[in-house]
Design an enzyme around this catalytic site. Structure first.
Site: not given
Length: 231
Positions: A103-104
Site C-alpha cells: 500500500d502507499v
C-alpha cells in the site's frame, strides 16, 4: 500475434491461464481493457497486466530489492502518487514493475524486475510465498489474537477465512505477523476483524529473502544470483 499467445510467450503461462487473465479484465492494451484472447497485438502496443508492464522475449532481465518508503505506489501509473519506478536512477526504469505490491502508506521490502515470468512465480497463489510484516497497533494486542490468527480469520466481504498466520508479539502494540497469501489489505483487515487498528506497517521478508539492513528508505540493490533462484 494473438493476445493470449503473446501472454503465453512473455509470461510463461499456459494459454488457458492467459485466457483467464484476459476474461478477468486484468489486461489493458493502450489503456483499454481487453476481454478477448483473439485480439491482435503488435510491438507498438502498450500492454499492461494489472496496470504493470511485462517483459518481451529476448529482453535482458533485471532483479532488485527495494526499501519502499511511504508515499509511493507499486503501480506504474497513478494520478495521485509517484510510482516506485521513479526511485530507480536507471535508463530502463520505465520497464520495471513490482512483483507484488505494498500500500502507499506501507514501507519495506518490494521486489522489482522486468521479468514477467519471474514475478509471476513470486506472486502465484499456488506458491504460497510467506511474507512477514512488522505491525504497530493503535490499541494493545488482545491475548486471544494469536490464537484467532492461527485458526484463520473471516474477513469482511470474503467467503473463506484467511490461511493460518503466525503472530509474534513484541510489545503491547507491536508484533511480527507472517501470512501465507496476499488478500487485499490483508494485514490491516485481519487486525480490524479483532477490533484493532494498524497505525504503521512494514514488510521485512518475502519467502526466505529478508530486506537488506544496509538499505535505507528509497534505496535499492540488485539481487544476487542465489537470491533470484529463491523464487
Amino acid at each position: 500475434m494473438r493476445l493470449d499467445k503473446h501472454l503465453h510467450q512473455c509470461i510463461g503461462i499456459s494459454r488457458s491461464q492467459a485466457s483467464q487473465l484476459i476474461r478477468a479484465g486484468r489486461i489493458t492494451i493502450n489503456g483499454v481493457v481487453i476481454k478477448s484472447g483473439a485480439q491482435h497485438v503488435s510491438e507498438l502496443d502498450h500492454i499492461l497486466l494489472d496496470g504493470d508492464p511485462f517483459d518481451a522475449p529476448g529482453e535482458k532481465h533485471h532483479y532488485f530489492m527495494l526499501y519502499k518508503p511511504q508515499g509511493y505506489v507499486c503501480t506504474n501509473e497513478d494520478a495521485h502518487h509517484p510510482s516506485i519506478t521513479k526511485l530507480f536512477d536507471l535508463p530502463h526504469a520505465n520497464k520495471l514493475h513490482s512483483a507484488g505490491r505494498l500500500d502507499v502508506d506501507t514501507t519495506g521490502l518490494v521486489l522489482v524486475t522486468n521479468d514477467g515470468q519471474w514475478s509471476h512465480r513470486v506472486t502465484a497463489p499456488r506458491k504460497q510465498c510467506d511474507k512477514t510484516y512488522r505491525v504497530w497497533l493503535a490499541e494493545p494486542i488482545s491475548p486471544d489474537t494469536e490464537e484467532h490468527f492461527a485458526k484463520g480469520i473471516l474477513l469482511k466481504s470474503e467467503s473463506q477465512p484467511t490461511r493460518p498466520a503466525q503472530l509474534e508479539i513484541i510489545t503491547a502494540t507491536e508484533a511480527l505477523l507472517t501470512i501465507h497469501e496476499g488478500k487485499y489489505h490483508q494485514v490491516k483487515r485481519m487486525f480490524a476483524a479483532v477490533g484493532n487498528h494498524v497505525t504503521q506497517l512494514h514488510r521485512e521478508r518475502i519467502g526466505s529473502l529478508i530486506l537488506d539492513p544496509t538499505l535505507t528508505e528509497g534505496q535499492y540493490r540488485e539481487l544476487t544470483p542465489d537470491e533470484i533462484q529463491l523464487f
